[in-house]
Design an enzyme around this catalytic site. Structure first.
Site, mmCIF file in Angstrom:
data_model
loop_
_atom_site.group_PDB
_atom_site.id
_atom_site.type_symbol
_atom_site.label_atom_id
_atom_site.label_comp_id
_atom_site.label_asym_id
_atom_site.label_seq_id
_atom_site.Cartn_x
_atom_site.Cartn_y
_atom_site.Cartn_z
ATOM 1 N N ASP A 166 -0.383 -8.459 -1.165
ATOM 2 C CA ASP A 166 0.435 -7.267 -1.409
ATOM 3 C C ASP A 166 1.920 -7.642 -1.365
ATOM 4 O O ASP A 166 2.732 -6.967 -0.741
ATOM 5 C CB ASP A 166 0.127 -6.174 -0.357
ATOM 6 C CG ASP A 166 0.623 -4.806 -0.829
ATOM 7 O OD1 ASP A 166 0.673 -3.870 0.006
ATOM 8 O OD2 ASP A 166 1.010 -4.672 -2.021
ATOM 9 N N GLY A 214 2.201 4.835 4.708
ATOM 10 C CA GLY A 214 0.805 5.240 4.836
ATOM 11 C C GLY A 214 0.465 5.755 6.223
ATOM 12 O O GLY A 214 1.006 6.728 6.698
ATOM 13 N N GLY A 259 11.006 3.108 9.814
ATOM 14 C CA GLY A 259 10.243 2.923 8.582
ATOM 15 C C GLY A 259 8.868 3.543 8.755
ATOM 16 O O GLY A 259 8.415 3.755 9.872
HETATM 17 N N1 3I7 Z 1 7.875 -1.086 3.862
HETATM 18 C C1 3I7 Z 1 8.148 -1.300 5.261
HETATM 19 C C2 3I7 Z 1 8.234 0.012 6.012
HETATM 20 C C3 3I7 Z 1 8.408 -0.293 7.482
HETATM 21 O O1 3I7 Z 1 7.240 -0.994 7.885
HETATM 22 C C4 3I7 Z 1 7.357 -2.005 8.778
HETATM 23 C C5 3I7 Z 1 8.558 -2.377 9.350
HETATM 24 C C6 3I7 Z 1 8.592 -3.425 10.260
HETATM 25 C C7 3I7 Z 1 9.845 -3.830 10.860
HETATM 26 C C8 3I7 Z 1 11.033 -3.155 10.815
HETATM 27 N N2 3I7 Z 1 11.918 -3.876 11.479
HETATM 28 N N3 3I7 Z 1 11.314 -4.992 11.933
HETATM 29 C C9 3I7 Z 1 10.030 -4.985 11.557
HETATM 30 C C10 3I7 Z 1 7.439 -4.119 10.597
HETATM 31 C C11 3I7 Z 1 6.250 -3.756 10.041
HETATM 32 C C12 3I7 Z 1 6.200 -2.700 9.132
HETATM 33 C C13 3I7 Z 1 4.898 -2.383 8.546
HETATM 34 O O2 3I7 Z 1 3.953 -3.156 8.724
HETATM 35 N N4 3I7 Z 1 4.784 -1.230 7.867
HETATM 36 C C14 3I7 Z 1 3.597 -0.744 7.323
HETATM 37 C C15 3I7 Z 1 2.752 -1.565 6.582
HETATM 38 C C16 3I7 Z 1 1.585 -1.048 6.074
HETATM 39 C C17 3I7 Z 1 1.244 0.270 6.284
HETATM 40 C C18 3I7 Z 1 2.086 1.077 7.024
HETATM 41 C C19 3I7 Z 1 3.265 0.571 7.555
#
Ligand code: 3I7
Length: 341
Positions: free
Chosen positions: A135, A24, A21
């Site tokens: 958010d 930003g 994933g």
């Molecule tokens: N919309 C989610 C995209 C993947 O992002 C994550 C996945 C996991 C995840 C995937 N599997 N387990 C945990 C844990 C954290 C994130 C995350 O914090 N993403 C993010 C948030 C703000 C800005 C940029 C990136």
């Protein structure tokens, strides 16, 4: 799986695999914690690229260190080098709730309730700990392999200095999920704005599209401030009433998270004593003896010394190893570490 070239800061501690994933300024990769063999998510950020967003990450890290709940993605470790920040997080193999809804067009009322209960639990818990998320949206709710939701991305969360009853100003989050008082630049309560976002979220679960939407941001804002949204014929009376109580333009007329916890729509089909399990099932402060002992033996320290190290909760490799061992124990898996690493 073949591990990819990792970063020397992780060598020997985590193997790194492909990207799962990104958003930003961060990339998230699948990782494996070497001592336990458990999968983790590794959120990688470049400090230079972060620029002014660096304080957001510091805020997210401090928030996640104090949150330990079955519906909040757990932080296991933070690794910082000159150039990078790595957050080692709980792995959610079944991806975003957003994709789960899109794949099904929309969910049945019962399935929406199954997920909404968990969202109410997560939000009640973080509000109880003094945080507003700000958010809330399906992209920030991930599924583990047991249909359990995990809330992520606390980069915009707020812990108002004067507590949850003091007002915030900054406008943030995703416009389509933003409360009317937030987009009209008024002072607002983070808790009330989160409740509105939960209304937009519930609508997305039940309908498969957003209650307020428009390519033109000014038109979108007018729709949100009108509080008028379409009620498709498949919505039941009780669902429409639930949505109305969440999507109240006047924050003072909006339902509170405390009322949500025992609301009939949320608790339907549960035994009468059921309340949303909003309390954390983790007592993070008392350490589990079996896990401490396994670590002490594996690392070659006394139990007493191991206990003292873990009691610092320094979110280093020891914290990650303990939390992952403890998670294995919760799943009745063996509480054993890989030896002679
Ligand atoms: N919309 C989610 C995209 C993947 O992002 C994550 C996945 C996991 C995840 C995937 N599997 N387990 C945990 C844990 C954290 C994130 C995350 O914090 N993403 C993010 C948030 C703000 C800005 C940029 C990136």
């Amino acid at each position: 799986m073949v591990p990819i070239k990792s970063y020397c800061a992780l060598d020997g501690f985590y193997e790194m695999y492909d990207t799962i994933g990104s958003g930003g300024f961060a990339k998230v990769k699948l990782g494996v914690h070497c001592l336990t063999g458990e999968k983790v998510a590794i959120k990688i950020m470049d400090k230079k690229q972060l620029g002014d967003d660096l304080p957001r990450i510091r805020l997210e890290i401090e928030a996640m260190k104090s949150l330990s709940h079955q519906n909040v993605c757990k932080l296991f470790q933070v690794i910082e080098t000159d150039a990078k920040i790595f957050m080692i997080l709980e792995y959610c193999p079944d991806g975003e709730l957003f994709d789960y809804i899109v794949e099904r067009d929309r969910l049945t009322e019962d399935e929406a309730r199954h997920f909404f209960r968990q969202i109410v639990a997560a939000v009640a818990y973080i509000h109880h700990k003094g945080f507003a998320h700000r958010d809330l949206k399906p992209e920030n709710l991930l599924l583990d392999d047991d249909q359990q939701l995990k809330l992520i991305d606390f980069g915009l969360c707020a812990k108002p200095k004067g507590g949850m009853n003091s007002h915030l100003e900054t406008c943030c989050g995703s416009p389509a999920y933003a409360a009317p008082e937030l987009i009209s630049g008024k002072c607002y309560l983070g808790s009330e704005a989160d409740i509105w976002s939960m209304g937009v979220l519930l609508y997305a679960l039940l309908c498969g599209y957003l209650p307020f939407d428009d390519d033109n941001i000014a038109v979108l804002y007018r729709k949100i401030q009108s509080g008028m949204y379409e009620k498709p014929e498949w919505l039941s009376e009780s669902s429409m009433e639930m949505l109305d109580q969440l999507l109240q333009v006047d924050p003072k007329r909006r339902i509170t998270v405390a009322q949500l916890l025992h609301h009939p729509w949320v608790t339907k089909d549960c035994n009468p004593s059921y309340n949303v399990q909003w309390e954390s099932i983790y007592q993070t402060k008392e350490l589990d003896d079996e896990c401490v002992t396994e670590m002490a033996v594996s690392i070659g320290k006394s139990r007493k010394a191991m206990h003292a190290i873990l009691s610092d909760w320094s979110y280093d490799y020891n914290t990650a190893t303990y939390l992952l061992l403890w998670k294995r124990k919760q799943l009745s898996k063996s509480v054993r570490l890989m030896r002679d690493q």
